[in-house]
Write an enzyme that holds these catalytic residues in place. Structure first.
Site, PDB file in Angstrom:
ATOM      1  N   GLU A   1       9.388 -13.514  21.342  1.00 55.06           N
ATOM      2  CA  GLU A   1       9.580 -14.377  20.305  1.00 55.06           C
ATOM      3  C   GLU A   1       7.846 -14.746  19.296  1.00 55.06           C
ATOM      4  OE1 GLU A   1      11.393 -13.820  17.548  1.00 55.06           O
ATOM      5  OE2 GLU A   1      12.815 -12.896  18.477  1.00 55.06           O
TER       6      GLU A   1
ATOM      7  N   GLU B   1       2.756 -16.564  16.755  1.00 52.93           N
ATOM      8  CA  GLU B   1       3.654 -17.936  16.864  1.00 52.93           C
ATOM      9  C   GLU B   1       3.694 -18.746  17.746  1.00 52.93           C
ATOM     10  OE1 GLU B   1       5.440 -17.568  12.346  1.00 52.93           O
ATOM     11  OE2 GLU B   1       4.813 -14.840  13.185  1.00 52.93           O
TER      12      GLU B   1
ATOM     13  N   LYS C   1       7.603 -20.579  17.707  1.00 53.46           N
ATOM     14  CA  LYS C   1       8.980 -20.084  17.224  1.00 53.46           C
ATOM     15  C   LYS C   1       9.347 -20.530  18.383  1.00 53.46           C
ATOM     16  CE  LYS C   1       9.226 -16.563  14.537  1.00 53.46           C
ATOM     17  NZ  LYS C   1       9.454 -15.272  14.438  1.00 53.46           N
TER      18      LYS C   1
ATOM     19  N   GLU D   1      10.289  -6.092   8.335  1.00 55.09           N
ATOM     20  CA  GLU D   1      10.151  -6.056   9.104  1.00 55.09           C
ATOM     21  C   GLU D   1       9.880  -4.741  10.492  1.00 55.09           C
ATOM     22  OE1 GLU D   1      11.083 -10.129  11.064  1.00 55.09           O
ATOM     23  OE2 GLU D   1      11.605 -10.638   8.869  1.00 55.09           O
TER      24      GLU D   1
END
Length: 382
Positions: A330, A321, A324, A267
């Site tokens: 984030e 997203e 999250k 990641e």
């Protein structure tokens, strides 16, 4: 005085470079992957995502955070390499062979070989949880899962690993001082590394220069020109933070005599939106980091302590997203919006190539050789 390039010649050079981009794209396909997270309520169906990646991008590697059956079915016959994840809470149960066998039978066997599952990750950043039950069972769970793979002969095609965050390091600056945290180094990481070596699996790490950057180190984190950071012990200078993070991990591996194990970036990424006051949190910075990241990890330059290497790298993340938790950033690491339009362009969208079917490999090779020669002549004219 700055030299002015003749405009028609500049256009010709630009056109030649565009024609030569397939060579670059082939490198991206072999090296760059993406993390496909699904903590959102507005994402397109998996079959649409798989088709988009296959037909419209050069991404040929995908990492999932579970073993979602709908997603695994969607990637069947796409040729895209898929990594699946066993959740952290299943690690203690996975130490039992019957459970490991059942997990493989349920989450892997129904989908291969149509879906190209190449790696199973046991947990995610397990050591960072500080959960003694999970940490103590991590390596036994990986070993038991390996037995289950061997029984089905899947071990020939599927490897097992687990991703770590940089907090496993006690020291990381300068990179030559990199070492794993005491206690974890001998009792957890050394047995883990022995398993990885025995199974020819990589050590997977989640380096995020974004989280270690500030106003003062932003250029260093974003691969921009900067004075660099000098390591007195090795007499090497670091011009970007990612190299320093990777070399700190390498130093820690070397300290335990495991410098031969490949490092994979599981990641890394940069958010395009954040909360007020965050340094470098904008679309331009996210585009800059990820574009330069791709160029760097596939350049073959490597790092100061690991020269002449490319690094298999998974960008976080495919989508923004919206569910999250945590700060705004984030929810904004995505390369694409839910409608699959890019948040910004980092060069992974596949160009439309006219008459591709009419071109043979031989003719393409000859054409590129001619174009390279023409490009050289043009450069000599500048």
């Amino acid at each position: 005085m700055e030299k002015v390039i003749n405009t028609p010649l500049a256009h010709l050079l630009g056109a030649l470079l565009i024609l030569l981009t397939p060579t670059f794209l082939q490198g991206v396909e072999g090296t760059i992957g993406v993390n496909y997270g699904t903590v959102a309520d507005n994402l397109p169906p998996p079959v649409q995502v798989a088709s988009f990646l296959r037909n419209s991008t050069v991404i040929r590697r995908v990492r999932l955070f579970d073993a979602n059956p709908e997603i695994l079915k969607a990637f069947a016959r796409t040729g895209i390499s898929v990594t699946v994840n066993v959740p952290n809470d299943l690690i203690p149960q996975l130490t039992e062979l019957s459970f490991a066998q059942q997990w493989v039978e349920t989450n892997v066997l129904p989908y291969v070989p149509a879906t190209n599952i190449v790696r199973i990750l046991v947990g995610n950043e397990v050591i960072s949880t500080a959960n003694k039950l999970l940490i103590g069972n991590l390596v036994p769970a990986m070993q038991t899962l390996q037995v289950a793979l061997v029984e089905t002969s899947l071990d020939r095609h599927i490897h097992i690993s687990t991703p770590h965050f940089l907090g496993i390091l006690l020291n990381s600056t300068p990179p030559s001082t990199g070492k794993f945290r005491p206690g974890y180094d001998i009792h957890v990481l050394k047995p883990l590394l022995e398993f990885l070596r025995a199974t020819n699996s990589p050590f997977m790490i989640n380096p995020y220069p974004f989280f270690d950057s500030s106003d003062d180190t932003l250029d260093y984190a974003l691969f921009r020109p900067n004075p660099g950071v000098f390591d007195e012990a090795t007499r090497l200078t670091y011009t970007n933070m990612l190299d320093a993070q990777l070399d700190a991990v390498f130093s820690a591996l070397k300290l335990l005599d495991f410098e031969d194990i490949d490092i994979v970036i599981a990641e890394t990424g940069w958010p395009s939106k954040g909360d007020p006051g965050q340094a470098g949190v904008d679309t331009g910075s996210a585009e800059e980091y990820n574009r330069k990241l791709i160029q760097h990890v596939m350049s073959g330059i490597g790092t100061p302590l690991m020269p002449n290497r490319t690094f298999e790298t998974y960008i976080f993340a495919l989508f923004n997203e919206d569910l999250k938790p945590g700060p705004t950033c984030e929810r904004n690491f995505g390369l694409f919006k839910p409608d699959m339009t890019p948040v910004y362009d980092i060069g992974i969208l596949r160009p439309i190539v006219a008459n591709a079917a009419a071109n043979t490999d031989h003719s393409r090779t000859k054409s590129r050789a001619y174009l390279l020669m023409l490009l050289f002549v043009c450069l000599m004219c500048l």
